[in-house]
Design a protein around this motif. Structure first.
Motif, PDB file in Angstrom:
ATOM      1  N   SER A  45     -64.626   6.510   5.079  1.00 19.68           N
ATOM      2  CA  SER A  45     -64.657   5.579   5.959  1.00 19.68           C
ATOM      3  C   SER A  45     -64.605   3.985   5.433  1.00 19.68           C
ATOM      4  O   SER A  45     -63.898   3.146   5.661  1.00 19.68           O
ATOM      5  CB  SER A  45     -65.690   5.410   6.998  1.00 19.68           C
ATOM      6  N   GLU A  46     -65.428   4.090   4.128  1.00 20.42           N
ATOM      7  CA  GLU A  46     -65.275   2.725   3.467  1.00 20.42           C
ATOM      8  C   GLU A  46     -64.374   2.533   2.048  1.00 20.42           C
ATOM      9  O   GLU A  46     -64.496   1.817   1.301  1.00 20.42           O
ATOM     10  CB  GLU A  46     -66.679   2.546   2.753  1.00 20.42           C
ATOM     11  N   GLU A  53     -60.745   3.078   2.170  1.00 19.60           N
ATOM     12  CA  GLU A  53     -59.387   3.331   3.114  1.00 19.60           C
ATOM     13  C   GLU A  53     -58.274   3.509   1.931  1.00 19.60           C
ATOM     14  O   GLU A  53     -57.367   4.151   2.301  1.00 19.60           O
ATOM     15  CB  GLU A  53     -59.268   2.226   4.126  1.00 19.60           C
TER      16      GLU A  53
END
Length: 265
Positions: free
Chosen positions: A217-218, A220
């Motif tokens: 999620s961190e 991308e």
């Protein structure tokens, strides 16, 4: 059945003397025994040709014929004997096999046990030997337009993501941190679905693309196109049984590339 003596009407030739209405002089009928031919004494009911039965006379009905049941009984007994014979033959064959192997279990049931154990040990030994000869964690390897460097392996995770958005493992999550650099002359996307992991027995595991969304999620850029010369670091996720230990990773720059292997030990 006793037939009544026939009394021929008057004027019929061949009657014995002493019977009114019958002319004399015709031999062949004993006196006083009308309706019986000469030479056949004591045979009642033998009518003379040309005579008619008395009015109202009826022959007794013929009794119906009964069907014999013994052929069916014999056929059924023969069929039962044949079935018993075949069953005995099959039972004898099973018993013979059991006696030949020295146990109550047929030989075919116990034979494959040894055959399945030895290949498993051989495959495991070959996989261990192969993994030992491979590049390991921290080594740079190449496949197609990408250069890969495995940085870290962490197993035993029950879930990935945040406390709000997450995904739970069926067994355990193994997280593999990988640095990917584009060494080609055009952009290329790195897809986790093209990557594979193996244990010591050579069992193949596919990555969990859904869990990778939460694990990255961190990062991308890990799911986007990588331009030539750029490098990104992301996490591959594999959902494997709790007792499984991954020994090697097979990395691909695309679905149809040859791939390159890295030891995870």
């Amino acid at each position: 059945m006793t037939d009544q003596p026939l009394t021929p009407p008057a004027g019929q030739p061949g009657s014995a003397p002493g019977q009114p209405g019958f002319p004399t002089g015709q031999p062949g009928f004993p006196t006083g025994q009308p309706g019986f031919p000469t030479g056949q004494p004591g045979v009642p009911g033998a009518p003379v040709a040309g005579y008619q039965l008395p009015p109202g006379y009826q022959f007794p009905p013929t009794p119906p014929r009964t069907k014999k049941k013994w052929p069916w009984i014999a056929g059924g007994a023969g069929a039962l004997a044949l079935i018993a014979c075949c069953t005995g033959a099959l039972t004898t064959g099973d018993t013979t096999d059991s006696v030949a192997t020295g146990s109550d279990t047929p030989a075919s049931a116990s034979a494959p046990a040894k055959a399945t154990t030895e290949p498993t040990k051989a495959v495991k030994a070959e996989a261990t030997k192969k993994a030992a000869a491979l590049p390991g964690i921290g080594d740079a390897v190449k496949d197609g337009k990408f250069q890969f460097t495995v940085k870290k392996v962490t197993c035993g995770k029950k879930s990935v993501g945040s406390s709000v958005l997450n995904q739970k493992a069926q067994g355990q999550f193994c997280l593999i941190s990988v640095n990917v650099k584009n060494i080609g002359d055009e952009s290329q996307m790195f897809a986790g679905s093209n990557q594979k992991a193996y244990d010591a027995e050579g069992t193949e595991f596919s990555n969990d693309s859904g869990a990778e969304i939460y694990a990255n999620s961190e990062a991308e850029t890990f799911l986007n196109e990588i331009n030539p010369g750029n490098a990104v670091t992301g996490t591959l996720v594999f959902d494997v049984p709790k007792a499984t230990k991954l020994t090697r990773l097979e990395l691909h720059d695309s679905l149809f590339s040859g791939g390159v292997e890295v030891s995870l030990k």
